[in-house]
Write an enzyme that holds these catalytic residues in place. Structure first.
Site, mmCIF file in Angstrom:
data_model
loop_
_atom_site.group_PDB
_atom_site.id
_atom_site.type_symbol
_atom_site.label_atom_id
_atom_site.label_comp_id
_atom_site.label_asym_id
_atom_site.label_seq_id
_atom_site.Cartn_x
_atom_site.Cartn_y
_atom_site.Cartn_z
ATOM 1 N N ASN A 1 -3.195 13.072 -3.434
ATOM 2 C CA ASN A 1 -4.419 13.494 -4.116
ATOM 3 C C ASN A 1 -4.905 14.842 -3.602
ATOM 4 O O ASN A 1 -5.339 15.706 -4.386
ATOM 5 C CB ASN A 1 -5.516 12.445 -3.928
ATOM 6 C CG ASN A 1 -5.318 11.241 -4.829
ATOM 7 O OD1 ASN A 1 -4.734 11.335 -5.905
ATOM 8 N ND2 ASN A 1 -5.801 10.084 -4.390
ATOM 9 N N ASP B 1 0.852 -1.183 0.000
ATOM 10 C CA ASP B 1 0.000 0.000 0.000
ATOM 11 C C ASP B 1 0.893 1.240 0.000
ATOM 12 O O ASP B 1 1.923 1.276 0.694
ATOM 13 C CB ASP B 1 -0.900 -0.025 1.241
ATOM 14 C CG ASP B 1 -1.913 1.095 1.251
ATOM 15 O OD1 ASP B 1 -3.035 0.863 0.788
ATOM 16 O OD2 ASP B 1 -1.581 2.199 1.737
ATOM 17 N N GLU C 1 -4.843 2.395 -4.097
ATOM 18 C CA GLU C 1 -3.374 2.380 -4.095
ATOM 19 C C GLU C 1 -2.836 1.102 -3.477
ATOM 20 O O GLU C 1 -1.679 1.067 -3.022
ATOM 21 C CB GLU C 1 -2.839 3.609 -3.330
ATOM 22 C CG GLU C 1 -3.089 3.623 -1.844
ATOM 23 C CD GLU C 1 -4.464 4.174 -1.448
ATOM 24 O OE1 GLU C 1 -4.612 4.516 -0.265
ATOM 25 O OE2 GLU C 1 -5.358 4.273 -2.314
ATOM 26 N N ASP D 1 -3.087 9.625 -10.114
ATOM 27 C CA ASP D 1 -3.171 8.534 -11.094
ATOM 28 C C ASP D 1 -1.838 8.331 -11.798
ATOM 29 O O ASP D 1 -1.400 7.190 -12.019
ATOM 30 C CB ASP D 1 -4.253 8.852 -12.139
ATOM 31 C CG ASP D 1 -5.662 8.698 -11.588
ATOM 32 O OD1 ASP D 1 -5.812 8.149 -10.478
ATOM 33 O OD2 ASP D 1 -6.612 9.129 -12.262
#
Length: 332
Positions: free
Chosen positions: A202, A194, A237, A211
């Site tokens: 973000n 992760d 993610e 992205d």
């Protein structure tokens, strides 16, 4: 297109087939006269067309067996009638009896029913070549369908953002890998990783940058995995990597290497922006009491991932049975 032709018939029967059939075959035509040998040949190398000599023992049985095999429905089965008593009956009873015989042959599993009459050799050869063309078209359509299905399956099992296999692909592949590992008595592990604090990326730079960061991360991971490792995007993610032929200790080494290659160099989003990230990883190995679908294996790896994140992130955590109760081992 090369035509794969199998003949269930004698050597003399093969000699009477039109020259064009011999020329169309990928390999030289071989006479197979045993039912079980024919079945084995079909299962080993599925032909496009089968010519079946009606007078041979097992001929009708072979047609019926083919009809029952759904996965072999693309094979065009041509039953060639050469039984002397049937040829006599045909000449004595006319076209209505001929039609009844054809109906019976098709019902028994043949795709075509052709009379091998010496006085009608030219017509017989034309019918055989016509059915060969039908078989060729049938085989080509089947190949086209397989190709389209393969493309659709690839689309359905691929993550559109990262081009990795997606979660659906993992749900299909994990049970297969578990079965293979158990049948061959070889170790298998998996890891879940992760991206640490990905939400901050973000929030600070926007989802397009997020992205792009995931795409770059997947490229770096893919280029640093071994040939037997299979990565999947599990969601957001989070990623899963199946580690075939890998013990728990070896899986920890793989996890540590991935952690290092992600954290040691920033990711260049564009000419003006680079971002440093780290990853946390949980590792688990296949055990005897794991279920066939791999849910318990995934759960253990996920528990290790949670422990790695709680202990400070940028860590690899593995599950080891050092005592009757499971304990966690961390690598930082």
């Amino acid at each position: 297109m090369n035509m794969k032709i199998l003949v269930f018939g004698s050597y003399d029967f093969i000699k009477k087939l039109p020259d064009q059939i011999h020329e169309s075959a990928t390999d030289n035509l071989v006479a197979i006269t045993d039912f079980h040998q024919a079945v084995a040949q079909i299962q080993t190398a599925s032909p496009d067309v089968i010519f079946v000599q009606a007078s041979l023992n097992g001929s009708i049985e072979l047609c019926g067996w083919l009809k029952e095999q759904t996965q072999l429905s693309c094979i065009h089965c041509i039953l060639v009638e050469d039984r002397p008593h049937q040829l006599v009956q045909r000449s004595e009873n006319g076209w209505e009896w001929d039609l009844d015989m054809t109906t019976a042959a098709l019902h028994q599993g043949a795709d075509a029913y052709i009379w091998q009459v010496q006085t009608e050799e030219t017509a017989t050869h034309h019918l055989m070549l016509g059915q060969l063309t039908v078989g060729l078209r049938k085989a080509q359509k089947y190949r086209d369908l397989l190709e389209k299905n393969h493309i659709l399956s690839a689309i359905a099992l691929a993550d559109s953002l990262t081009d990795l296999n997606n979660r659906r692909a993992l749900e299909w592949e994990l049970p297969r890998q578990i079965t293979k590992a158990r049948n061959q008595n070889i170790p298998m592990s998996l890891l879940i990783l992760d991206v640490d604090y990905f939400k901050r990326v973000n929030d600070q730079y926007g989802h397009l940058v997020g992205d792009r960061l995931l795409q770059l991360l997947c490229t770096r991971l893919r280029h640093n995995l071994r040939s037997q490792d299979t990565p999947f995007r599990y969601g957001g993610e989070e990623f899963v990597v199946l580690l075939a032929h890998t013990t728990g200790e070896e899986a920890l080494i793989v996890g540590e290497r991935l952690k290092r290659i992600v954290g040691e160099q920033p990711f260049g989003i564009n000419s003006k922006l680079t971002i440093d990230i780290t990853i946390s990883l949980g590792v688990a190995s296949l055990e005897n009491d794991d279920d066939e679908q791999g849910m318990s294996l995934l759960h253990r790896a996920d528990q290790c991932l949670l422990a790695a994140k709680k202990s400070g992130r940028n860590r690899v955590m593995g599950w080891h049975h050092l005592s009757p109760s499971p304990t966690l081992e961390a690598v930082s």
